[in-house]
Scaffold this active site. Structure first.
Site, mmCIF file in Angstrom:
data_model
loop_
_atom_site.group_PDB
_atom_site.id
_atom_site.type_symbol
_atom_site.label_atom_id
_atom_site.label_comp_id
_atom_site.label_asym_id
_atom_site.label_seq_id
_atom_site.Cartn_x
_atom_site.Cartn_y
_atom_site.Cartn_z
ATOM 1 N N ASP A 1 -0.283 -18.358 3.718
ATOM 2 C CA ASP A 1 -1.178 -19.308 3.034
ATOM 3 C C ASP A 1 -1.681 -20.363 4.019
ATOM 4 O O ASP A 1 -2.874 -20.675 4.072
ATOM 5 C CB ASP A 1 -0.505 -19.945 1.802
ATOM 6 C CG ASP A 1 0.992 -20.140 1.950
ATOM 7 O OD1 ASP A 1 1.564 -19.609 2.915
ATOM 8 O OD2 ASP A 1 1.592 -20.817 1.104
ATOM 9 N N ASP B 1 -5.290 -6.936 5.523
ATOM 10 C CA ASP B 1 -6.546 -6.621 4.852
ATOM 11 C C ASP B 1 -7.270 -7.905 4.445
ATOM 12 O O ASP B 1 -8.467 -8.077 4.679
ATOM 13 C CB ASP B 1 -6.241 -5.763 3.611
ATOM 14 C CG ASP B 1 -7.501 -5.093 3.077
ATOM 15 O OD1 ASP B 1 -8.470 -4.957 3.832
ATOM 16 O OD2 ASP B 1 -7.500 -4.701 1.895
ATOM 17 N N TYR C 1 0.828 -1.209 0.000
ATOM 18 C CA TYR C 1 0.000 0.000 0.000
ATOM 19 C C TYR C 1 0.862 1.259 0.000
ATOM 20 O O TYR C 1 0.362 2.353 0.240
ATOM 21 C CB TYR C 1 -0.899 0.028 1.236
ATOM 22 C CG TYR C 1 -2.078 -0.908 1.166
ATOM 23 C CD1 TYR C 1 -1.897 -2.288 1.134
ATOM 24 C CD2 TYR C 1 -3.377 -0.431 1.154
ATOM 25 C CE1 TYR C 1 -2.963 -3.155 1.086
ATOM 26 C CE2 TYR C 1 -4.464 -1.294 1.103
ATOM 27 C CZ TYR C 1 -4.253 -2.655 1.072
ATOM 28 O OH TYR C 1 -5.318 -3.512 1.029
ATOM 29 N N LYS D 1 5.063 -13.985 4.821
ATOM 30 C CA LYS D 1 5.489 -14.911 3.760
ATOM 31 C C LYS D 1 7.026 -14.813 3.695
ATOM 32 O O LYS D 1 7.629 -14.537 2.643
ATOM 33 C CB LYS D 1 4.829 -14.489 2.430
ATOM 34 C CG LYS D 1 5.013 -15.461 1.289
ATOM 35 C CD LYS D 1 4.046 -16.607 1.306
ATOM 36 C CE LYS D 1 4.355 -17.578 0.180
ATOM 37 N NZ LYS D 1 3.585 -18.827 0.276
#
Ligand code: NAD
Length: 359
Positions: free
Chosen positions: A224, A248, A124, A191
């Site tokens: 994930d 988000d 963002y 991640k």
């Protein structure tokens, strides 16, 4: 004395859910002086600017705002006013509780999670290079020189920025929130196996911060796997802290666990300013239909009352909302998907909550 609050109705379904929320907040007996403010397309039409300085000044002065959702055009057009507001006011922490209320159409009985989302950086950052521009071409050359990678000339770029400072600040926020609210565990979501210099940095900072809070449990999950774990066994989790984008995505996933976006409140916080707003967006196709659920915004109002120190009124309003959900008679379509003809509209939900408050 009345609380001075900046009230931003937003657009799409925003004005309807904001009005319903204003009514129930006033019905608690707490006195408010609302300062109406417009941003986004509404402000563009009225004042020729998307984010008037007067709105920022009003929020800075009142330090508390209640905000409806604001539309951002998809793919092209102006950049998100929601993101701009958070950035300009330094609202670095996004707090999104996800709790199942009995009677809500959820597959689960005991979900009580809080997503803490970093609000300032990550994908963002707004730093983007459009395909075919001289800047994008220079970046492709730079990457070729420094990394030996040949990228396609028609590539566009959005920069993922993760800093040590913002990571430390948001993870500390999550642990402090855990302590103050008697929570047991913080899970850092990342991640870091793939993005070693951005998510890897976030994770190593999270591990360092965790050492300062031996009374709170800590673990991390790859994003994930986190998604699957949340669907299979959400009761194992407590507070999730994540960089902006994962935060988000996890917020909407968690909303899905508790009965939908119509029940998912939120707050954007700095150390001295707070904007309370639902997780959901402006759902333009429902605008003006008196159809959508105002409870996500009402529950954001409950968070606002707690922030103001009005604990008793917050408890009363939350109980009133919970009772309306449990009865299932005066709820919107999303809370009774099997019998959509038996449901009511946005303003009738406010009537029902007000009736509970005064019973
Ligand atoms: P959305 O959250 O507006 O709507 C997605 C779907 O969720 C809706 O079609 C509806 O089925 C359901 N939903 C949302 N709110 C609901 C409610 N209160 N009651 C019942 N059902 C509800 O997401 P979107 O369609 O992806 O985005 C629409 C616009 O909102 C976009 O312009 C987006 O940028 C903007 N947006 C703004 C904010 C914000 O102001 N903070 C947040 C998210 C999205």
């Amino acid at each position: 004395m009345a609380y001075h609050i900046t009230l931003i109705p937003g657009d799409g379904i925003g004005p309807e859910v904001t009005e319903a929320t204003r009514r129930v907040l006033e019905a608690t007996g707490v006195a408010f002086q609302w300062e109406l403010a417009y941003v986004g397309a509404t402000a563009q039409d009225k004042f020729g600017t998307l984010l008037p300085d007067s709105v920022l000044a009003s929020i800075r002065q009142n330090r508390v705002a209640l905000k409806g959702p604001v539309t951002t055009p998809v793919g092209s057009g102006f950049r998100s006013v929601n993101v701009a507001l958070r950035k300009k006011l330094g609202l670095y922490a996004c707090l999104r509780p996800a709790k199942v209320y009995p009677g809500a159409p959820s597959l689960y009985k005991n979900v009580d999670l809080v997503v803490v989302r970093e609000n300032m950086e990550d994908l963002y950052s707004g730093i983007e290079f459009e395909k075919g521009t001289p800047e994008a071409t220079r970046l492709i050359e730079f990457i070729s020189e420094t990394k030996g990678e040949t990228l396609s000339k028609d590539s566009g770029f959005s920069l993922k920025v993760i800093s040590e400072m913002c990571s430390r600040r948001i993870v500390k926020f999550a642990f402090d929130y855990a302590r103050t609210n008697h929570r047991k565990k913080v899970t850092a979501v990342h991640k870091a196996n793939i993005m070693k210099f951005s998510d890897g940095l976030f994770l190593s900072v999270a591990r360092e911060v965790a050492m300062e809070y031996p009374d709170i449990g800590f673990e991390d999950r790859i994003v994930d796997n986190m998604n699957m774990q949340l669907v299979q066994k959400p009761h194992l989790y407590d507070i999730l802290v994540a960089p902006n984008l994962y935060g988000d995505l996890l917020s909407d996933l968690c909303a899905g666990l508790i009965g939908g976006l119509g029940l998912a409140p939120g707050a954007n916080l700095s150390d001295d300013i707070a904007i309370f707003e639902p997780t959901h967006g402006s759902a333009p196709r429902y605008a003006g239909l008196n159809k959508v659920n105002p409870m996500a915004m009402m529950l954001s109002g409950v968070m606002m009352l707690r922030h103001l120190g009005e604990e008793k009124s917050a408890d009363r309003l939350e109980t009133a909302i919970a009772e309306v959900i449990a009865e299932g008679k005066n709820v919107t379509y999303d809370l009774n998907p099997k019998m959509p003809n038996e449901t009511v509209g946005t303003s009738q939900v406010a009537d029902a909550v007000i009736a509970k408050l005064s019973s």
